[in-house]
Enzyme design. Structure first.
Site, mmCIF file in Angstrom:
data_model
loop_
_atom_site.group_PDB
_atom_site.id
_atom_site.type_symbol
_atom_site.label_atom_id
_atom_site.label_comp_id
_atom_site.label_asym_id
_atom_site.label_seq_id
_atom_site.Cartn_x
_atom_site.Cartn_y
_atom_site.Cartn_z
ATOM 1 N N ARG A 147 4.796 4.253 8.344
ATOM 2 C CA ARG A 147 3.373 3.941 8.216
ATOM 3 C C ARG A 147 2.632 5.273 8.103
ATOM 4 O O ARG A 147 3.146 6.322 8.513
ATOM 5 C CB ARG A 147 2.857 3.185 9.447
ATOM 6 C CG ARG A 147 3.554 1.853 9.704
ATOM 7 C CD ARG A 147 3.010 1.214 10.972
ATOM 8 N NE ARG A 147 3.628 -0.084 11.253
ATOM 9 C CZ ARG A 147 4.619 -0.286 12.109
ATOM 10 N NH1 ARG A 147 5.129 0.744 12.772
ATOM 11 N NH2 ARG A 147 5.108 -1.494 12.309
ATOM 12 N N LYS A 171 3.465 1.316 16.274
ATOM 13 C CA LYS A 171 2.424 0.501 16.891
ATOM 14 C C LYS A 171 2.723 0.290 18.368
ATOM 15 O O LYS A 171 3.876 0.138 18.753
ATOM 16 C CB LYS A 171 2.331 -0.865 16.191
ATOM 17 C CG LYS A 171 1.702 -0.797 14.797
ATOM 18 C CD LYS A 171 1.543 -2.182 14.220
ATOM 19 C CE LYS A 171 0.853 -2.140 12.861
ATOM 20 N NZ LYS A 171 0.711 -3.485 12.283
ATOM 21 N N HIS A 243 1.416 2.236 1.905
ATOM 22 C CA HIS A 243 2.178 1.084 2.381
ATOM 23 C C HIS A 243 3.097 0.537 1.287
ATOM 24 O O HIS A 243 4.122 -0.076 1.582
ATOM 25 C CB HIS A 243 1.231 -0.009 2.876
ATOM 26 C CG HIS A 243 1.681 -0.621 4.170
ATOM 27 N ND1 HIS A 243 1.732 0.088 5.362
ATOM 28 C CD2 HIS A 243 2.131 -1.861 4.465
ATOM 29 C CE1 HIS A 243 2.176 -0.700 6.315
ATOM 30 N NE2 HIS A 243 2.437 -1.881 5.800
ATOM 31 N N ARG A 246 6.329 2.104 1.708
ATOM 32 C CA ARG A 246 7.042 1.484 2.835
ATOM 33 C C ARG A 246 7.673 0.169 2.396
ATOM 34 O O ARG A 246 8.835 -0.116 2.709
ATOM 35 C CB ARG A 246 6.049 1.273 3.981
ATOM 36 C CG ARG A 246 6.619 0.603 5.232
ATOM 37 C CD ARG A 246 5.569 0.696 6.334
ATOM 38 N NE ARG A 246 5.723 -0.313 7.376
ATOM 39 C CZ ARG A 246 6.486 -0.187 8.451
ATOM 40 N NH1 ARG A 246 7.199 0.909 8.625
ATOM 41 N NH2 ARG A 246 6.542 -1.143 9.363
ATOM 42 N N HIS A 269 9.462 -3.326 13.194
ATOM 43 C CA HIS A 269 8.860 -4.653 13.335
ATOM 44 C C HIS A 269 9.267 -5.264 14.668
ATOM 45 O O HIS A 269 10.448 -5.267 15.017
ATOM 46 C CB HIS A 269 9.321 -5.586 12.203
ATOM 47 C CG HIS A 269 8.686 -5.267 10.890
ATOM 48 N ND1 HIS A 269 9.208 -5.687 9.688
ATOM 49 C CD2 HIS A 269 7.563 -4.567 10.579
ATOM 50 C CE1 HIS A 269 8.439 -5.255 8.697
ATOM 51 N NE2 HIS A 269 7.442 -4.580 9.214
ATOM 52 N N TYR A 278 10.958 -9.624 3.102
ATOM 53 C CA TYR A 278 11.747 -8.864 2.140
ATOM 54 C C TYR A 278 12.927 -9.667 1.598
ATOM 55 O O TYR A 278 13.446 -9.360 0.533
ATOM 56 C CB TYR A 278 12.196 -7.531 2.752
ATOM 57 C CG TYR A 278 11.008 -6.662 3.056
ATOM 58 C CD1 TYR A 278 10.289 -6.068 2.034
ATOM 59 C CD2 TYR A 278 10.556 -6.510 4.359
ATOM 60 C CE1 TYR A 278 9.163 -5.317 2.294
ATOM 61 C CE2 TYR A 278 9.425 -5.753 4.635
ATOM 62 C CZ TYR A 278 8.737 -5.168 3.593
ATOM 63 O OH TYR A 278 7.601 -4.432 3.859
#
Length: 297
Positions: A147, A171, A243, A246, A269, A278
């Site tokens: 990110r 995150k 992004h 990514r 994630h 994906y």
């Protein structure tokens, strides 16, 4: 601020280690719930809401013109809030337990081909100090699937060249180890050893990998602008952002046969369902391949 929101935000910060931006977003969403409560004839506080009240709340935010994804985000915060109230014995049952979340049509993100990424990297003028740094930025963004915030906060002390890994903070301040490929590592080495060493670094920024010419950290806006400029230079018609690199990283891994759990780990994630998008991209790729190359098509 209502005391219940204040204590909930303190819980998210101290016990769940949420990032400040996430906590503020939860607070704003819950304020909408309290606004709705104030409009009710019976003047019930959200702590005394029933499932019927919450369904009325959904109808209300829908009438405000919020798109399904925004509604889903607000309801996610509301459900977390009620779980907290239940945990603190402030309510005896959770009225949000049977609350249905609006169906969201998951939009498949734009991705770039390997050729597109090669063109973007090829468009960088590496004869300048900024160009050397910018090549390293694109190589690391795509090579590690980072990110933007993870890139701008990347530390020299967290680049393990010997074992070809970087440690990033994602995150919720969660740390993870991500493999770094030879091309990204090579570009990073040239930037660090041949250019960055000559930049007078501002105090407190000594350990940051990427700096501007004044010796301070790069802004997120700069990275966004860089990627968009390179996309324009190479004539890419897609809506390209950091992004996108990514997404391309993850898509190329899945297309190459990578295990979904491994991709989840590399992307950072929390839930495998986020990574599963994906697999849809991969199915589209397989479908288009069959249509293009199968003799019966």
């Amino acid at each position: 601020m209502h005391p219940a929101i204040k204590s909930f935000k303190a819980y998210l910060k101290l016990e769940r280690s949420f990032a400040s931006n996430s906590i503020e977003a939860y607070g704003r969403d819950l304020e909408k719930l309290f606004q709705f409560a104030a409009l009710q004839e019976d003047k019930l506080s959200p702590e005394k809401f029933t499932l019927a009240h919450l369904r009325g709340f959904i109808a209300w935010i829908n009438e405000l013109g919020m798109i399904p994804s925004s509604q889903a985000r607000i309801l996610s915060g509301v459900k977390a809030f009620y779980k907290y109230l239940l945990m603190e014995d402030l309510i005896t049952n959770d009225p949000s337990e049977l609350l249905e979340t609006p169906k969201i049509q998951r939009k498949l993100p734009d991705t770039l081909s390997i050729n597109d990424i090669d063109k973007m990297i090829g468009a960088i003028d590496v004869s300048t100090p900024e160009g050397t740094r910018n090549k390293a930025i694109i190589e690391v963004l795509y090579g590690c699937g980072l990110r933007v915030s993870e890139l701008t906060e990347l530390r020299i002390s967290n680049v393990y060249r010997e074992i070809e890994f970087v440690k990033v903070t994602g995150k919720g301040s969660k740390e993870r180890l991500v493999p770094i490929g030879s091309e990204a590592l090579k570009a990073l080495k040239i930037w660090l050893e041949q250019v960055r060493v000559h930049i007078p670094v501002k105090r407190g920024e000594e350990d940051l990998v990427f700096l501007n010419r004044r010796g301070t950290r790069l802004s997120r806006v700069y990275v966004f602008t860089l990627v968009k400029q390179l996309a324009e230079l190479t004539g890419l018609k897609k809506n390209v952002s950091p992004h996108t690199l990514r997404h391309s990283f993850a898509t190329h891994l899945v297309e190459g046969g990578a295990d979904l759990r491994a991709v989840q780990e590399m992307l950072g994630h929390e839930s495998i369902t986020t990574t599963e998008i994906y697999t849809h991209l991969d199915r589209e790729y397989l479908k288009s391949t069959i249509i293009e190359f199968h003799p019966r098509n």
